[in-house]
Structures are given as C-alpha cells and as structure tokens.
Design a protein around this motif. Structure first.
Motif, PDB file in Angstrom:
ATOM      1  N   ALA A 240       1.595  -1.157   0.186  1.00 60.35           N
ATOM      2  CA  ALA A 240       0.074  -0.127   0.090  1.00 60.35           C
ATOM      3  C   ALA A 240       0.538   1.225  -0.090  1.00 60.35           C
ATOM      4  O   ALA A 240       0.096   2.298  -0.681  1.00 60.35           O
ATOM      5  N   VAL A 241       1.667   1.199   0.560  1.00 58.20           N
ATOM      6  CA  VAL A 241       2.974   2.339   0.520  1.00 58.20           C
ATOM      7  C   VAL A 241       3.114   2.263  -0.489  1.00 58.20           C
ATOM      8  O   VAL A 241       3.421   3.457  -0.691  1.00 58.20           O
ATOM      9  N   GLY A 242       4.194   1.311  -0.935  1.00 59.60           N
ATOM     10  CA  GLY A 242       4.656   1.968  -2.324  1.00 59.60           C
ATOM     11  C   GLY A 242       3.905   2.088  -3.778  1.00 59.60           C
ATOM     12  O   GLY A 242       4.028   3.167  -4.251  1.00 59.60           O
ATOM     13  N   GLY A 336      -3.855   4.133   7.121  1.00 61.87           N
ATOM     14  CA  GLY A 336      -5.423   3.702   7.123  1.00 61.87           C
ATOM     15  C   GLY A 336      -5.716   3.781   6.253  1.00 61.87           C
ATOM     16  O   GLY A 336      -7.301   3.190   5.849  1.00 61.87           O
ATOM     17  N   ALA A 337      -5.770   4.570   4.987  1.00 60.43           N
ATOM     18  CA  ALA A 337      -6.138   4.784   4.115  1.00 60.43           C
ATOM     19  C   ALA A 337      -7.189   3.412   3.087  1.00 60.43           C
ATOM     20  O   ALA A 337      -8.222   2.787   2.700  1.00 60.43           O
ATOM     21  N   ALA A 338      -6.039   1.895   3.118  1.00 63.79           N
ATOM     22  CA  ALA A 338      -5.514   1.109   2.342  1.00 63.79           C
ATOM     23  C   ALA A 338      -5.822   0.476   3.298  1.00 63.79           C
ATOM     24  O   ALA A 338      -7.297  -0.202   3.119  1.00 63.79           O
ATOM     25  N   GLY A 343     -11.850  -4.144   0.189  1.00 58.91           N
ATOM     26  CA  GLY A 343     -11.411  -5.063   0.580  1.00 58.91           C
ATOM     27  C   GLY A 343     -10.464  -5.175   1.684  1.00 58.91           C
ATOM     28  O   GLY A 343      -9.931  -5.546   2.769  1.00 58.91           O
ATOM     29  N   GLY A 344     -10.125  -3.368   2.100  1.00 55.01           N
ATOM     30  CA  GLY A 344      -9.493  -3.383   3.188  1.00 55.01           C
ATOM     31  C   GLY A 344      -7.962  -4.041   2.545  1.00 55.01           C
ATOM     32  O   GLY A 344      -7.333  -4.920   1.524  1.00 55.01           O
ATOM     33  N   LEU A 345      -6.752  -4.325   4.583  1.00 55.50           N
ATOM     34  CA  LEU A 345      -5.715  -4.783   3.980  1.00 55.50           C
ATOM     35  C   LEU A 345      -5.400  -5.981   4.705  1.00 55.50           C
ATOM     36  O   LEU A 345      -4.563  -6.522   4.387  1.00 55.50           O
ATOM     37  N   ASP A 346      -6.599  -6.189   5.670  1.00 59.21           N
ATOM     38  CA  ASP A 346      -6.471  -7.800   6.449  1.00 59.21           C
ATOM     39  C   ASP A 346      -7.195  -8.926   5.796  1.00 59.21           C
ATOM     40  O   ASP A 346      -8.175  -9.392   6.772  1.00 59.21           O
TER      41      ASP A 346
END
Length: 848
Positions: A240-242, A336-338, A343-346
């Motif tokens: 997400a950061v990338g 947080g935005a991701a 679908g979220g990150l988790d």
C-alpha cells in the motif's frame, strides 16, 4: 629492538633452528660489486641496508633496531629507514662505525657478511648472512621454527633479494619506491584470502521476503511491544505504501527518507521503498532540524515518509528548505486509507504480492549518512546486490533459520539496523523490534529477549559487558539465544571468555565492516572461548575481497601492517552528490578490471590462519619527538598486560609543553606503573612507551559505545594541570580541585557507584557534580542503574544529573514514580537531557 613479525602456520612441537640458502643471480652479485664501489661502502653495509628496509616493511616502523654480526659479537644498529638507497647506506655505514657490541639477547634479527655462526645467539629469531666469496654467491638464512616457518623463510629470502636488487640497480631511487612482494605471494593473497565465490540468487531481498509471504502468509513476521503482524499483513501494508509512492511520482532510484521511530510502520516503509524501486534513507526524527535539512538537501531527497509524532524537527527542517522541500506523506494516513478501502488490507491472503517493479542487482538500494572528517555528513550509497550478499552471509554465519526470532535493537540511522530488520524475514523467521526504552534498561532488555524467544541478537562489546554483568549478578540465562554478534569496536578476548563462561552454548560472532561496504565484510565465528590474546576480525564473507596494502595500493608482505581496503560486490557506489570525497575513497580495483575498491583508513594485517587482525586507524598515527607512532600498536601492547581489559593512548600537548604519549587502561585495580612500563618496554621501542599511565575502572565511552578519546584528552590535560607539570602522575593522577564531599548516606552510595562507572577515584566525586559534565553518557548511565541495583532509572538520571539532586529525589521516593513514567511511554534517551547533557544516543550501535 625491532620485533620480527612471527609467522608459523603450524607451530612445531619441538622448535629448532633451520637454514635456508638462496642463490643470488650472477648479474645481481656483479651489480652489488659495482654498488660497493659507487657508494664507497662495505658489503655488510649494503646487506644491512636491505635488511633494515625489509624490517621496516614487515613492521610498518620507520626506525628499526637490528643486530650487526661483527666477529663474535652482535652490535646494535638503530636506523631510520627513508630517503634514497644511497642515503640509507650512508646512514648504515655511519651507525656501523659508531656502534659498540651489546648482549646477544637484545636482538630479534641480525645480519652480516660471511659464513655466520653455526647456530643462533640466544633471543635471535632470524639471522641473514651474505656469502659472497663462493660460486654462486648466496644469502643464508638461519631461523627458529617457532617464529618462522619454511614458507615464511622463503618469502624473507625473496624480500632481501628484491631489496638488494633495487639498491644495486638504482641507488638514488627512494627506498620505498618499489615493492618487495613477489608475484606468487600477491597472487596467494588475492586468491587464498578472498571470501568464497557464491552465486547470488536472481532476486532482490524484498522478493525473497515475498516468497515467504506466499509460503507462510499467516506466520508471524514482526512484533513490537504488544503488536504483531503476519507476513500477509506486513506485505499488504508495504504494498500500500509502495503504490502510494509510485502514484506520488516516485521514479527509479529516487531517494525516500523515512523519518519515524523504530516501529512496525518503519519496517513497512523500508519494504515499500525497496519494492517501488526507490532508495531508502533513514533519518532519526530526534536529529536537529539543521542536520535533517542538510541530509535531505545533500541526498536530493524527493519523498519523505513520516508519522505525526515524529514531525517536530522534520517540519522545521522542511521550512528551511523552501522550494527544495520534498513531498511528505504520513504513514498512518496512507496505511489507514488502505485499511478502510475496498477489501481492506487484512482480508484473505492472496498470491498476488508485490508491485511488479523490475529491479536489477545494480540498482541503488539505500543510503546511510555518516559523520565526515570535515564536519559535513556524507551519504554512502549501496546497491541491492551488496545488501543481498551481506544479508545472506548473516543468515549463514549467524545460523538464522525458519521460525527464528531476530532482535532489532539498532537505531535506524546505523546500517546494521537494516540486516536486523530484514534477515529473519528472508528465511521465514520473525523480527522483534526492541523498543528504545527496553534497550536503555539492561534488565528490561534481557527480559525482552527472553520473553520474545530471541535466537539471534547483536550488540557492541561495551553493551555486551553491561549485559554480562547483569546476567552474572542475577545468575540469569537466555535459553533461546543461540548466537550473539558483536560489532562496532574491538572485541577483547577477555570479554569473549567471560561470555562463554556465562553462556557456553551461545555462539559469538565478531563482525567487522564499514557502511560504505554494505555493512560487514568479515565474520569471526566462535563456538568456544578464544585462547589467544586477540579476537581476529575473521575471514571475508562470500564475494568479498579484502586486501592489506601500502600507500600505492600494493599488497604488503603477509603479516605486515597495512591499510585494509575492500573490493567485490560489497563496495558501494560512492557518496551521494559528493564527487570529490567519492574520488578519494572509491577507486578502481587494480587487480580486477572494471570493479570498484574502497579505502576506509583502517589498519590491519593478515594472520597465518588467513584471518584479518585489526590494528587501528590510519588517522591514529602520530609523531612524537620525530618518531612515527601508530597509536593502535601501543594500545595493543598495553592490553596484553595481565589484568588490563582495555586501553587507549592519546597525545597530550599544550603551549610550552612537549608532545607526549599518555596511556589510560581499564582494570579492576591499579597496576604497578614501573612494572607496567617494563612490560611495555619489552614489546615496544622506548619512544613508544607512554610517559604516563593512568588507571581507570572503566574508560569513558561515547554515546555509540566507543572509547571517548576527546574525553581522555581533556582528562590528560586536567591531570597534567593538577600536577603542574607537562604530563605526569601516578596510576590515578591527582584530583584537579577540591570538591564538596557527599553529605548524606544516599549521596555517599551514589558517589561510590558513580566513581566505579566513570572510572574516577571516589574522592574526586563531589555532591554538586553533573553526571554528563564528568564524562557520563547513555551507556555509563545504564551501568550506573545496574550498580545502584535499579534504585533509579535512566530517566531519573536524565532529569536529575547532579549527584545531590539525584540523591534527594531517591530519598523522596523517586523510585515509586518510575513505573508511572514507563506506563506513560517515556523515552529514556530520545530527547535532550537537562542542560544539553545527552541527546538521542545509540547504546547498541557502532558508527561504521
């Protein structure tokens, strides 16, 4: 007496004297005859000049003392080796005419012309004779096999033949203009002492971690305090950061600064930068704004990742940059935005990991800024191949296995923090980020390693000593710990022996390297306590070549001191936007076309077992009374004295006073100064024995855990002023001035502990003394906390650095508030101490 370096690969069970005959070529014998006539000197003077040159090269000393065989006597000659051969022969001839016989046992080597004695005089390890009246003329070497083995004798003969050839061929050439080392020995050094060749995988470090994400998505990857992320969670946040960086315009090799504390978000940011093809640049958020601004500007940084709690000094730095300010992103907002997105990150793990950016092995991976001699920081650039090679060597030599936990305790601005952060993840292990407050409290540090099941850890030797002291006093054990690596300063053999006495099942790895060489280049892996007086730097890791060379980058003879330089995949790209300093340090490898070489200024030598010994820094070389002195050699001799743990030597000088060597040594008790000087005199020329020797329970250390030479210089001046003489005093010196003595039982108790930690006599500790003004630092503070059995915390010391204030707080129940401070998340050394005494410091880390 100049000591001939010993070299015996396998010391014989019964030492004996052996002889080697080396024929001289006819043309050389004829050239020597012409040189005798040209120089107006004897055959013996020519041989002695050549022998002096060989001794000077083997020892690194500009002035040598040897024995001249004259009749049945040995005559001492002290010769300054320099200038032209003609000048050297003249100096030798003059010394021969002035010399008188001396006792045989005052020499280590001797030379002469004629058949020579049948054996060797007592104390002489090597005798070189020229036998010129026979056909063919020859050199005859007699040597003791416990000091010189056969291969070394053959090399010594070759050195003498080459020296004689240089003298005879061009007497007006500088003595050191040509090399004494033959082609076969150079080839041996380049090949036998290089790290083994290893084929690197065609993948980058982050791609190997992505393989573990696919294989074990739900396995624990990293933990910090009570937080833990799985491989899938870590990877999702890094991706997400990338993606955010790429959307923000990140281009290949763009520098991305990460200005956060050591936490899980920091780990995600590092992986994100590598995945996106950027170059990672760590910046400590506690750095002064001016330094942050200089680093950002020097690096050409275009992107910054930070968190709100870390923005204080960063914002001030950005303000000063004006239009040159990089784009700033908040990690918490990006992640947080991701998390809140579709679908979220988790959610369920997916095989679709990574960003799909193709990154070659020669791509820039990271930059670390180190202090420069000019005061301007310099940013060392390292590439992906060097980083991967180093991390794989750490995995192999430290024995990091799938499921192992590796502690991450190094501050983010020191290069060893990177392998600590990523190595476990490459093999499916777990990274435990040890919070700074635990690092600065030895008991909490040990508790954290124990509770976290840490298998692999790394500390500097000074901190290892603090940990050992705690373990010994509490009879604690760390059952999960299999290996400890130490780095950043010389590891003393005695400390290594103490470690194995405490934890015999835990390996110790002495690691050595420089920031510019992708971190460590040498590992000495110890399964048991060392038996010698030194702990070597060990052998080069795979794909790394280490040379020991002279000023012209020519390898010096085996066993001789020289500059340590590095070649191979480890060598970085240079200093960012600093071509002038890059050109001085990053050169072309003269032995491998098209490859880079780095010279960092360290001095070392090869040992017969193929391992590297560290002798000191090139810039620790000094001149006293006209003699060139390598400080490291004097310090090495001082540490060899029984009972001495560590030592440092400084040059004391002030207006109207002579420059003199002043030695400081750490020991449990003061040694007899005359006896100690006698021991030094047995190993060193008189001019290298320190004029004054001062005992300390422990030598003062910098915030990085290294010996604080500036503090010792100041202390030497203080002691000299107190004695009202250039430099002098006994084992401890004299107190510089009367101080107000401790007045209460608590003050007396603290003063006693204070004196032990700072290595000063207790009578020199006053109740109004300031801990940091007296030379204290974070590591000394840690030791004080241990000495006072944790009646205080390091934060207490920072808040009340004056002894009387600290005692008053302790009497008032200061310890009762300690846990409250911890619960509030106090950072013991993350902020500036009162009166500017101590700022953000690195207890565990070296400045490589």
């Amino acid at each position: 007496m100049t000591t001939l370096p010993r070299w015996t690969s396998t010391p014989p069970p019964a030492p004996r004297v052996e002889q080697l005959d080396e024929a001289l070529p006819d043309d050389l014998a004829q050239a020597l005859a012409r040189a005798v006539a040209d120089l107006g000197a004897s055959d013996a003077a020519l041989l002695l000049a050549a022998h002096a040159r060989v001794l000077a090269t083997l020892t690194g000393e500009g002035v040598v003392t040897l024995g001249h065989s004259r009749g049945g006597d040995l005559v001492p000659l002290t010769i300054a080796v320099g200038g032209s051969w003609r000048e050297l022969v003249a100096a030798v001839s003059a010394a021969m005419s002035d010399a008188a016989p001396a006792d045989h046992d005052t020499f280590d080597s001797a030379a002469g012309v004629g058949s020579g004695p049948a054996g060797l005089p007592a104390g002489v390890q090597l005798a070189v004779h020229a036998v010129l009246g026979t056909q063919p003329p020859r050199l005859q070497l007699r040597y003791r096999t416990d000091a010189v083995d056969t291969s070394y004798a053959q090399r010594l003969a070759g050195y003498h033949v080459r020296a004689l050839d240089q003298l005879a061929t061009d007497p007006d050439a500088p003595v050191d203009a040509a090399c004494l080392v033959g082609a076969a020995e150079i080839r041996h050094q380049l090949e036998a002492f290089a790290g083994p060749a290893r084929r690197l995988p065609d993948a980058r470090v982050h791609e190997l971690i992505e393989d573990q994400v696919r294989a074990h998505p739900q396995r624990a990857a990293a933990a910090q305090g009570d937080r833990e992320w799985s491989y899938a969670q870590l990877n999702a946040r890094a991706d997400a950061v990338g993606r955010h960086l790429l959307a923000d315009g990140l281009r290949g090799e763009d520098v991305v600064a990460v200005v956060v504390e050591r936490n899980l978000e920091w780990l995600a940011a590092v992986l994100a930068i590598l995945k996106a093809g950027g170059a990672y640049l760590p910046i400590d958020p506690q750095f002064p704004p001016a330094r942050i601004a200089r680093v950002l500007a020097r690096s050409g940084c275009r992107h910054v990742l930070t968190q709100q709690v870390s923005r204080g000094h960063l914002d001030a730095a950005l303000e000063s940059l004006g239009e040159r300010r990089p784009a700033v992103s908040d990690l918490d907002e990006v992640i947080g935005a991701a998390l809140d997105g579709p679908g979220g990150l988790d959610g369920p793990a997916s095989d679709d990991v990574g960003l799909g950016i193709e990154i070659g092995p020669g791509r820039l991976a990271y930059l670390y800024f180190t202090s420069g001699s000019t005061g301007e920081p310099k940013g060392a650039m390292c590439e992906h191949a060097g980083m991967l090679n180093h991390i794989l060597a750490k995995i192999d030599d430290l024995g990091i296995e799938p499921g192992d936990t590796v502690s991450q305790s190094a501050p983010q601005c020191f290069d060893i923090s990177l392998w600590q952060l990523l190595a476990a993840l490459v093999v499916g292990g777990r990274t435990l980020i040890v919070e700074q407050e635990a690092v600065l409290d030895v008991e909490r540090f040990v508790d954290t390693l124990d509770a976290g099941g840490v298998a692999i850890a790394q500390v500097v030797p000074s901190y290892l000593e603090a940990v050992l002291t705690f373990l010994e006093s509490r009879q604690r054990a760390l059952p999960a710990l299999r290996c400890v690596s130490v780095t950043g300063e010389a590891l003393k053999a005695e400390l290594a022996r103490r470690w194995f006495a405490t934890g015999p099942a835990t390996r110790l790895v002495n690691a050595y390297g420089l920031t510019e060489t992708s971190d460590d280049t040498n590992h000495e892996v110890m399964e048991s306590a060392p038996t010698g007086t030194r702990v070597p730097l060990g052998r080069p890791i795979p794909n790394v070549r280490v040379y020991v060379v002279d000023d012209r980058l020519v390898p010096v003879p085996l066993g001789a001191p020289g500059e340590i330089v590095f070649a191979g995949v480890c060598v970085g790209r240079g200093y960012v936007n600093d071509p002038e300093r890059s050109a001085r340090a990053y050169l072309v490898d003269p032995f491998h076309a098209g490859e880079r070489l780095y010279r960092g200024g360290d001095i070392g030598r090869w040992a017969p077992d193929g391992k590297l010994d560290f002798l000191g820094r090139r810039d620790h070389q000094v001149k006293v009374s006209g003699f060139r002195i390598e400080i490291g050699e004097v310090e090495e001799a001082l540490t060899r004295a029984p009972g001495v743990r560590d030592a440092a030597v400084v040059v004391a000088e002030s207006p109207g006073r002579v420059r003199q060597l002043v030695g400081f040594y750490g020991a449990d008790e003061a040694l007899d100064p005359d006896g100690l000087r006698a021991q030094l005199g047995a190993r060193l020329p008189t001019y290298m024995v320190p004029h004054t020797l001062h005992h300390r329970a422990a030598l003062p250390l910098t915030a990085n855990g290294k010996i604080d030479r500036a503090a010792l210089l100041a202390l030497a001046a203080e002691l000299a002023a107190a004695l009202d003489e250039p430099v002098g005093g006994g084992a401890e010196g004299t107190a510089p001035a009367a101080r107000e003595a401790p007045a209460t039982p608590t003050e007396v108790r603290i003063a006693a502990a204070w004196a032990r930690v700072l290595g000063v006599p207790v009578e020199q500790v006053g109740r109004r003394d300031h801990f940091f003004d007296r030379g204290g630092n974070s590591l000394a503070g840690v030791k004080l906390v241990i000495a006072l059995e944790r009646a205080i915390t390091l934060r207490d010391l920072l808040t009340r650095p004056v002894l009387a204030d600290l005692a008053a707080g302790l009497d008032a129940g200061l310890a009762a508030g300690r846990d409250v401070g911890r619960e509030a998340g106090c950072d013991a050394l993350g902020t500036t101490a009162p009166d500017g005494a101590a700022g953000s410091t690195a207890v565990l880390l070296p400045t490589t």
